[in-house]
Scaffold this motif. Sequence first.
Motif, PDB file in Angstrom:
ATOM      1  N   ILE A  55       0.836  -1.204   0.000  1.00  2.05           N
ATOM      2  CA  ILE A  55       0.000   0.000   0.000  1.00  2.05           C
ATOM      3  C   ILE A  55       0.867   1.250   0.000  1.00  2.05           C
ATOM      4  CG2 ILE A  55      -1.687   1.320   1.348  1.00  2.05           C
ATOM      5  CD1 ILE A  55      -2.874  -1.329   2.277  1.00  2.05           C
ATOM      6  N   THR A  56       0.536   2.191  -0.878  1.00  2.79           N
ATOM      7  CA  THR A  56       1.286   3.449  -0.961  1.00  2.79           C
ATOM      8  C   THR A  56       0.471   4.650  -0.498  1.00  2.79           C
ATOM      9  OG1 THR A  56       0.640   3.758  -3.282  1.00  2.79           O
ATOM     10  CG2 THR A  56       2.698   2.564  -2.852  1.00  2.79           C
ATOM     11  N   ASN A  57      -0.846   4.506  -0.470  1.00  6.53           N
ATOM     12  CA  ASN A  57      -1.671   5.647  -0.051  1.00  6.53           C
ATOM     13  C   ASN A  57      -3.080   5.168   0.286  1.00  6.53           C
ATOM     14  OD1 ASN A  57      -2.320   8.441   0.372  1.00  6.53           O
ATOM     15  ND2 ASN A  57      -3.361   8.454  -1.594  1.00  6.53           N
ATOM     16  N   ILE A  58      -3.667   5.766   1.294  1.00  9.80           N
ATOM     17  CA  ILE A  58      -5.075   5.531   1.640  1.00  9.80           C
ATOM     18  C   ILE A  58      -5.743   6.892   1.768  1.00  9.80           C
ATOM     19  CG2 ILE A  58      -6.718   4.570   3.299  1.00  9.80           C
ATOM     20  CD1 ILE A  58      -4.621   2.564   4.141  1.00  9.80           C
ATOM     21  N   LEU A  59      -6.746   7.119   0.960  1.00 10.91           N
ATOM     22  CA  LEU A  59      -7.435   8.415   0.946  1.00 10.91           C
ATOM     23  C   LEU A  59      -8.906   8.231   1.290  1.00 10.91           C
ATOM     24  CD1 LEU A  59      -7.511  11.482   0.208  1.00 10.91           C
ATOM     25  CD2 LEU A  59      -8.086  10.766  -2.120  1.00 10.91           C
ATOM     26  N   LEU A  94      -4.379  12.776  -5.059  1.00 11.77           N
ATOM     27  CA  LEU A  94      -4.598  13.368  -3.737  1.00 11.77           C
ATOM     28  C   LEU A  94      -4.170  12.422  -2.618  1.00 11.77           C
ATOM     29  CD1 LEU A  94      -8.146  14.939  -4.256  1.00 11.77           C
ATOM     30  CD2 LEU A  94      -5.912  16.054  -4.508  1.00 11.77           C
ATOM     31  N   GLU A  95      -3.786  13.027  -1.502  1.00 12.60           N
ATOM     32  CA  GLU A  95      -3.484  12.294  -0.276  1.00 12.60           C
ATOM     33  C   GLU A  95      -4.157  13.002   0.888  1.00 12.60           C
ATOM     34  OE1 GLU A  95       0.708  11.953   0.315  1.00 12.60           O
ATOM     35  OE2 GLU A  95       1.073  10.969  -1.619  1.00 12.60           O
ATOM     36  N   GLU A  96      -4.168  12.320   2.030  1.00 12.93           N
ATOM     37  CA  GLU A  96      -4.673  12.952   3.244  1.00 12.93           C
ATOM     38  C   GLU A  96      -3.767  14.133   3.605  1.00 12.93           C
ATOM     39  OE1 GLU A  96      -7.353  12.267   5.025  1.00 12.93           O
ATOM     40  OE2 GLU A  96      -7.992  10.465   3.944  1.00 12.93           O
ATOM     41  N   GLU A  97      -4.287  15.033   4.399  1.00 16.21           N
ATOM     42  CA  GLU A  97      -3.506  16.193   4.855  1.00 16.21           C
ATOM     43  C   GLU A  97      -2.222  15.728   5.535  1.00 16.21           C
ATOM     44  OE1 GLU A  97      -4.107  20.115   7.779  1.00 16.21           O
ATOM     45  OE2 GLU A  97      -5.650  18.566   7.636  1.00 16.21           O
ATOM     46  N   HIS A  98      -1.097  16.351   5.204  1.00 15.90           N
ATOM     47  CA  HIS A  98       0.194  16.010   5.797  1.00 15.90           C
ATOM     48  C   HIS A  98       0.401  16.803   7.085  1.00 15.90           C
ATOM     49  CE1 HIS A  98       2.160  14.577   1.752  1.00 15.90           C
ATOM     50  NE2 HIS A  98       1.016  13.979   2.015  1.00 15.90           N
ATOM     51  N   ASP A  99       0.745  16.107   8.171  1.00 14.14           N
ATOM     52  CA  ASP A  99       1.042  16.826   9.410  1.00 14.14           C
ATOM     53  C   ASP A  99       2.492  17.309   9.374  1.00 14.14           C
ATOM     54  OD1 ASP A  99       2.599  14.584   9.920  1.00 14.14           O
ATOM     55  OD2 ASP A  99       1.202  13.723  11.369  1.00 14.14           O
ATOM     56  N   VAL A 100       2.895  18.028  10.419  1.00 15.24           N
ATOM     57  CA  VAL A 100       4.226  18.629  10.451  1.00 15.24           C
ATOM     58  C   VAL A 100       5.313  17.570  10.359  1.00 15.24           C
ATOM     59  CG1 VAL A 100       5.860  19.916  11.886  1.00 15.24           C
ATOM     60  CG2 VAL A 100       3.490  20.688  11.713  1.00 15.24           C
ATOM     61  N   GLU A 101       5.132  16.456  11.063  1.00 13.64           N
ATOM     62  CA  GLU A 101       6.139  15.395  11.038  1.00 13.64           C
ATOM     63  C   GLU A 101       6.307  14.831   9.621  1.00 13.64           C
ATOM     64  OE1 GLU A 101       7.146  11.116  13.233  1.00 13.64           O
ATOM     65  OE2 GLU A 101       5.301  12.207  13.695  1.00 13.64           O
ATOM     66  N   HIS A 102       5.172  14.609   8.952  1.00 16.44           N
ATOM     67  CA  HIS A 102       5.203  14.106   7.575  1.00 16.44           C
ATOM     68  C   HIS A 102       5.941  15.089   6.670  1.00 16.44           C
ATOM     69  CE1 HIS A 102       2.769  11.822   4.291  1.00 16.44           C
ATOM     70  NE2 HIS A 102       3.902  12.279   3.791  1.00 16.44           N
ATOM     71  N   LEU A 103       5.608  16.368   6.796  1.00 18.55           N
ATOM     72  CA  LEU A 103       6.234  17.380   5.950  1.00 18.55           C
ATOM     73  C   LEU A 103       7.734  17.497   6.225  1.00 18.55           C
ATOM     74  CD1 LEU A 103       3.467  20.129   6.171  1.00 18.55           C
ATOM     75  CD2 LEU A 103       4.022  18.728   4.177  1.00 18.55           C
TER      76      LEU A 103
END
Length: 230
Positions: A47-51, A110-119
Amino acid sequence: MNDNLRTHMVTLLEDENARTCVYFICQAEDAEHAREQAMDMYPQGKITNILKSPKPGDTVWWNDPDEDMASGHYQVSVVDSDSGDIEYPGTMVLIKNRHGSTAEVPASELEEEHDVEHLANDVRDSESSDGCGGDYTIVKRSCLIALLDQLQVAKLSQKANALAATQQALSQSMEYAEKLAGFVQHVAALNLWGYDKDDGNPYQECEDPDEGHSDSHNCLMELIEQARRL
C-alpha cells in the motif's frame, strides 16, 4: 446501513514486482479498516496511499504531476460525481489553496492532509547537496513551503488556544470576584447593635433584638456557610 462507513480509495502495488499502481475503492470505518479490506483482496500488495473520500471544506495534499510545481495543501471545493464521493481514480476534484489558486485534479493525485512530522520527513527526503558548496543544500521547494506554512498555522493555533484559555480564566476570575463583592456588600448591609464605635459612642442602627445574641450567632453561622460556598 452503517452511518460510520465512508468511501476510501487505497492505492497499492499488487506485488513487489509491480510497476504500476492499482486502486481499491471500498466502504470502511477508517483507514485501518480500508487497509484490511485491500490486503484481503491483494495479499501480496504494498500500500502506498489511503485516501478517505473528501468532502467540501476538507484539506488534502495534492501531488502535482508537473514536477511538483504546485504540490501542497488544498481545500476541497467539489467532488465531481453523482454521489459526491470518489467513485474511481479519475473522479475529478476541484481544489483551492490558501492563496486562491484552483485546480481540477483526479482523485488519484490526492493524499490525506500532511502533518508537520510528515512534511519534515518530506523535506529531509528531498534534500540534495549536488552542486552545492559549504553548508548549503537543496530541498524540494513545494515540501519546504508546505512545512513552513504548516508551522505557521500550528503557531497561530497555539496562540489562539492560549488566548482562549486566558479569556476563560479571566471570565472565571471576574465571576468569582462578583460573587465575593456581593457577599461583602451583603455583610456590610447588616445592622450593628450593642457595639460601640471607635469614639466610644454606640451604633444606633437598630433596636436590640429580643433574642439578640442567639440571632447574631445564627446570622454569623449562616455567613460562614455562605463564605465556604464561594
